[in-house]
Design an enzyme around this catalytic site. Sequence first.
Site, PDB file in Angstrom:
ATOM      1  CB  SER A 232      -0.872  -0.025   1.257  1.00 47.36           C
ATOM      2  OG  SER A 232      -1.409   1.253   1.520  1.00 47.36           O
TER       3      SER A 232
ATOM      4  CE1 TYR B 202      -4.043  -2.357   5.404  1.00 47.04           C
ATOM      5  CE2 TYR B 202      -3.042  -0.452   4.351  1.00 47.04           C
ATOM      6  CZ  TYR B 202      -3.750  -1.639   4.259  1.00 47.04           C
ATOM      7  OH  TYR B 202      -4.158  -2.098   3.035  1.00 47.04           O
TER       8      TYR B 202
ATOM      9  CE  LYS C  88      -1.434  -4.215   3.282  1.00 44.15           C
ATOM     10  NZ  LYS C  88      -1.830  -5.525   2.703  1.00 44.15           N
TER      11      LYS C  88
END
Lengths: 324, 324
Positions: free
Chosen positions: A123, A147, A151
């Site tokens: 991402s 997050y 990632k």
Amino acid sequence: MRALVLGGGGMVGQKLALHLSVHGLGGEPVELTLHDIAFPPQPLPGVNQIVGSIADAGTAARLARTRPDVIFHLASIVSGEAEANFSKGWAVNMHPTWALLEALRAEHEADPDYCPRLVFTSSIAVFGGPYPDKISDTFLQAPQTSYGAQKLICETMISDFSRKGYIDGISIRLPTICVRPGAPNAAASGFFSGIIREPLNGQEAILPVADTVRHWHASPRSATGFLTHAATLDTETLGGRRALNLPGISCTVAEQIEALREVAGNDPVKLIKRQPDPVIEKIVEGWPRDFAPERAKALGFKAESSFKEIIEVYLEDDLNAPGP
Amino acid sequence: MRALVLGGGGMVGQKLALHLSVHGLGGEPVELTLHDIAFPPQPLPGVNQIVGSIADAGTAARLARTRPDVIFHLASIVSGEAEANFSKGWAVNMHPTWALLEALRAEHEADPDYCPRLVFTSSIAVFGGPYPDKISDTFLQAPQTSYGAQKLICETMISDFSRKGYIDGISIRLPTICVRPGAPNAAASGFFSGIIREPLNGQEAILPVADTVRHWHASPRSATGFLTHAATLDTETLGGRRALNLPGISCTVAEQIEALREVAGNDPVKLIKRQPDPVIEKIVEGWPRDFAPERAKALGFKAESSFKEIIEVYLEDDLNAPGP
């Protein structure tokens, strides 16, 4: 060839699965297995579904033992949930990737010919501000959410396991996928789709940020294209850098709205209600706005060329498409 | 104040411990505990030593329960060993950091006032080529060794746990530490110290690479300075970027040798034997050569201003210093 899609029950996973089951991959038919905690009520014909959590002990090893030729790893909880539930974020978005990689390495060590392609959906959340006008392919990763950190860590593991020859991995940093079909989801980025989708469906949409906000988009159709291209390209061409910024469209909310007007006229635009939300404004302020993804373009990754085209893809693939 | 040094038995750990036991930290005396798998025969006076592996289950939690105010995390196996022994590299250089962070988070959750400073020794091995002439503070991390991957992952975890307020962490990417005192170690970078140290001790040294090779150095004294400065600076000034490229000296092997000649004359220089080693040449080729570490300099981190000064530090602190 056998392909496994982790997170195969989600929106992108389902679109990928439909594509693979119709078109195969690299000219070959695909024997397809999807894994996820839940699936839409109507399964895709001829596709295996396994219901379970990738975070459960033993799951990664069990899936690795089936020795898929290609693994699409899309499984994760979304940014907002990983932020709200710290333990769950790491338990779902990081540790299972480690377990999967170790299980795949064990398969490789049992049979050195086994070296699966692993396509990981990373991402643009691996980046953190302050940003240059366009983020280049050599800009530092400095995630500002759990997050994004998860990632980045998965990317780093995947690159190292690949460098050692245990797997053949590639991480693709997806733009925000827009226009997402179906019901709104809980993501802070949801309004980017909502302000297009809801009006096109005759419904009101809330715009919680200023229309000067700039963001980075690609359609679900592009996401499928990114995934299948990543599954078939020659990874030797990546050198030692197996994580890629993908192409997309950089535009402001005002430009999104203007594209909606061009495609569908004034009436849908009137359904967009401005209702500033300081919480969402603050989150969005930290997000990347524009990229110069030269490597991915040179490697043949393609996105739309305008936001208008992104809306047209939604009309073709979702709004006016027969339901699955 | 209570400080814990993980990896306190190593060269840098011992120099740091000596400094802290003599000078304290930030004007305060330090109650000091060192943890490592082994220690030099002569313990430092007034310093607690715990022998054990950070990779053993329960160790991180046991250490966290002592609630140190500052933790210096220097514990790792070296690059060459992490490359040769993949499992051990991850088991020592990555997983224990996760266990430590989770254990510190548990302490924080039991007592929200507890939020220790964690200083992590990362490495320029988080970078991978191709490089610009000077690596800027916004250059991407793309490790090309397992050691570098493990360091990057630890940095990323530490930043995220810090962002959430569970700890107050900072990662410092040390230059190659030169001149290392004592016996040669197994690191591929060992010759950078060896070609200075051995000749100054009247012994022959092997130079396995061309003297055009450029590299990035700082002294053990600077390492101690980096660590204590990182332990006391205001981390608010770091913004969201808690990993720092540190200052150092960029010079070629030829410049190192010239500095040796300046400091000690021609005779030591004659003890350097050129014996190219393609394996070492290839490893070194992948390493960073020069940096523009503007952020760290602005934050007050200081290294030597010439390689000659690095040699003089060795003479003062090690060659001519009374043994511990």
